[in-house]
Design a protein around this motif. Structure first.
Motif, short mmCIF file in Angstrom:
data_model
loop_
_atom_site.label_atom_id
_atom_site.label_comp_id
_atom_site.label_asym_id
_atom_site.label_seq_id
_atom_site.Cartn_x
_atom_site.Cartn_y
_atom_site.Cartn_z
N ALA A 143 0.86 -1.18 0.00
CA ALA A 143 0.00 0.00 0.00
C ALA A 143 0.90 1.23 0.00
CB ALA A 143 -0.91 0.00 1.22
N PHE A 144 0.75 2.06 -1.01
CA PHE A 144 1.61 3.22 -1.21
C PHE A 144 0.76 4.48 -1.09
CE2 PHE A 144 3.48 6.44 -4.00
CZ PHE A 144 4.82 6.41 -3.64
N ILE A 145 1.11 5.34 -0.15
CA ILE A 145 0.32 6.54 0.11
C ILE A 145 1.17 7.78 -0.17
CG2 ILE A 145 -1.09 7.77 1.79
CD1 ILE A 145 -1.25 5.18 3.42
N PRO A 146 0.91 8.48 -1.28
CA PRO A 146 1.64 9.71 -1.54
C PRO A 146 1.05 10.85 -0.71
CG PRO A 146 0.11 9.26 -3.34
CD PRO A 146 -0.03 8.13 -2.35
N ALA A 147 1.90 11.62 -0.07
CA ALA A 147 1.42 12.68 0.82
C ALA A 147 2.46 13.79 0.89
CB ALA A 147 1.12 12.13 2.21
N ARG A 148 2.55 14.56 -0.14
CA ARG A 148 3.56 15.62 -0.14
C ARG A 148 3.10 16.81 0.69
NH1 ARG A 148 2.71 19.93 -3.46
NH2 ARG A 148 0.95 19.85 -4.89
N GLY A 149 4.05 17.66 1.07
CA GLY A 149 3.71 18.89 1.76
C GLY A 149 3.37 19.98 0.75
N GLY A 150 3.07 21.16 1.26
CA GLY A 150 2.87 22.30 0.37
C GLY A 150 1.50 22.40 -0.26
N SER A 151 0.48 21.79 0.33
CA SER A 151 -0.86 21.91 -0.22
C SER A 151 -1.31 23.37 -0.18
CB SER A 151 -1.85 21.07 0.60
OG SER A 151 -3.18 21.34 0.22
N LYS A 152 -1.81 23.88 -1.32
CA LYS A 152 -2.24 25.27 -1.40
C LYS A 152 -3.71 25.43 -1.03
CE LYS A 152 1.16 27.08 -4.66
NZ LYS A 152 2.12 26.00 -4.51
N GLY A 153 -4.54 24.46 -1.40
CA GLY A 153 -5.97 24.57 -1.09
C GLY A 153 -6.24 24.56 0.40
N VAL A 154 -5.58 23.65 1.11
CA VAL A 154 -5.70 23.54 2.56
C VAL A 154 -4.29 23.34 3.12
CG1 VAL A 154 -6.74 22.33 4.50
CG2 VAL A 154 -7.96 22.45 2.32
N PRO A 155 -3.66 24.38 3.62
CA PRO A 155 -2.29 24.23 4.16
C PRO A 155 -2.23 23.15 5.23
CG PRO A 155 -2.87 26.56 3.94
CD PRO A 155 -4.12 25.78 3.65
N GLY A 156 -1.20 22.30 5.14
CA GLY A 156 -1.03 21.23 6.11
C GLY A 156 -2.12 20.17 6.04
#
Length: 228
Positions: free
Chosen positions: A5-18
Motif C-alpha cells: 500500500a503506497f500513500i503519496p502525501a507531499r507537503g505544500g498543499s495550497k488549497g488547505v495548508p497542512g
C-alpha cells in the motif's frame, strides 16, 4: 500474491495548508488511510512517500514506513502521482525487491468501509485484472460544451433513472485507491493499463478532500457513519 500500500502525501498543499496532517474526526487526515491499510490482511507493507518531515513523523506514528524523503523534483505542484509511484518501484528494485501488486491509496479520501481493501484485492485477483480503479454510480445527467451544448442522454426522450440500461449507466472515478500489477505499472508507467477493473463503492466513499468545505462534509459523514 504480495501487495504494497503506497500513500503519496507531499507537503505544500495550497488549497488547505497542512492538509495531510490536519485533524479530521479526531485524527490527522493521513492517519485514516494508514489505519485502514493496517486493518487489511492482504496488505504486506504500508509506505508513505513524502517530502515533508512533519508528514513523515505522522506516518511513522500511525504505523507506516517512510523509507526516504521524496526528492524535490517529484514533489512540486506539477509532479504526477505516477512519478512518485515509479520512484518507489525503482528505489525498491535497486534493493532487489518488488511486490506483485501496487495499491495506490489516496490520503485525501478518508472514508472507506471496514474490509474495503481486502475485498478489492480479492476482486482484483479473482478477475485477473491488470489494474483497477474505484468508482461510484452517478445518477446525474451530464452536459458539455456550453457554446454548443451536448447532453449525455436523449433529452427529447428523458429516461427515468431506474430505466437506464446497465450498459448506459455512468460511474464516477472516485480516486480513493487503485491497484496495478507491479510489472505492468513499471512497463506502462501508468496506474491504469491492460484489463481494467471497476470496483464499485457507495457514494459516501467518493468524497475527496481538496478544500475546507470538503473537510466539513467528510467529517459530518464520518460522524454519521460512526453513529450507525
Amino acid at each position: 500474491m504480495t501487495t504494497v500500500a503506497f500513500i503519496p502525501a507531499r507537503g505544500g498543499s495550497k488549497g488547505v495548508p497542512g492538509k495531510n496532517v490536519k485533524l479530521i474526526a479526531g485524527k490527522p487526515l493521513l492517519a485514516w488511510s494508514i489505519e485502514q491499510a493496517k486493518g487489511a490482511s492482504l496488505i504486506d507493507k504500508i509506505v508513505v512517500s513524502t517530502d515533508c518531515p512533519e508528514i513523515a513523523a505522522c506516518a511513522r506514528q500511525y504505523g507506516a514506513e517512510v523509507p526516504y524523503m521524496r526528492p524535490a523534483d517529484i514533489s512540486g505542484d506539477t509532479a504526477t502521482t505516477e512519478s512518485a509511484m515509479l520512484h518507489y518501484c525503482e528505489w525498491l528494485s535497486a534493493r532487489g525487491e518488488k511486490f506483485d501488486n501496487f495499491l495506490l491509496v489516496q490520503a485525501t479520501s478518508p472514508i472507506r468501509a471496514a474490509g474495503r481493501f481486502d475485498d478489492a484485492i480479492r476482486f482484483f485477483e479473482a478477475e485477473h485484472f491488470n489494474s483497477l480503479l474505484t468508482v461510484t454510480p452517478s445518477h446525474r445527467f451530464f452536459w458539455k460544451n456550453p457554446s454548443a451544448p451536448e447532453a449525455s442522454y436523449d433529452f427529447m426522450k428523458r429516461p427515468r433513472r431506474q430505466d437506464i440500461p446497465e450498459s448506459d449507466r455512468r460511474y464516477m472515478e472516485t480516486g480513493s485507491f487503485y491497484i496495478t500489477r507491479w510489472d505492468d505499472l513499471v512497463s506502462t508507467r501508468n496506474r491504469l493499463c491492460g484489463k481494467v477493473g471497476m470496483y464499485i463503492t457507495p457514494e459516501e466513499e467518493s468524497y475527496e478532500i481538496d478544500s475546507l468545505v470538503d473537510f466539513n462534509v467528510c467529517e459530518s459523514i464520518m460522524s454519521a457513519l460512526e453513529g450507525n
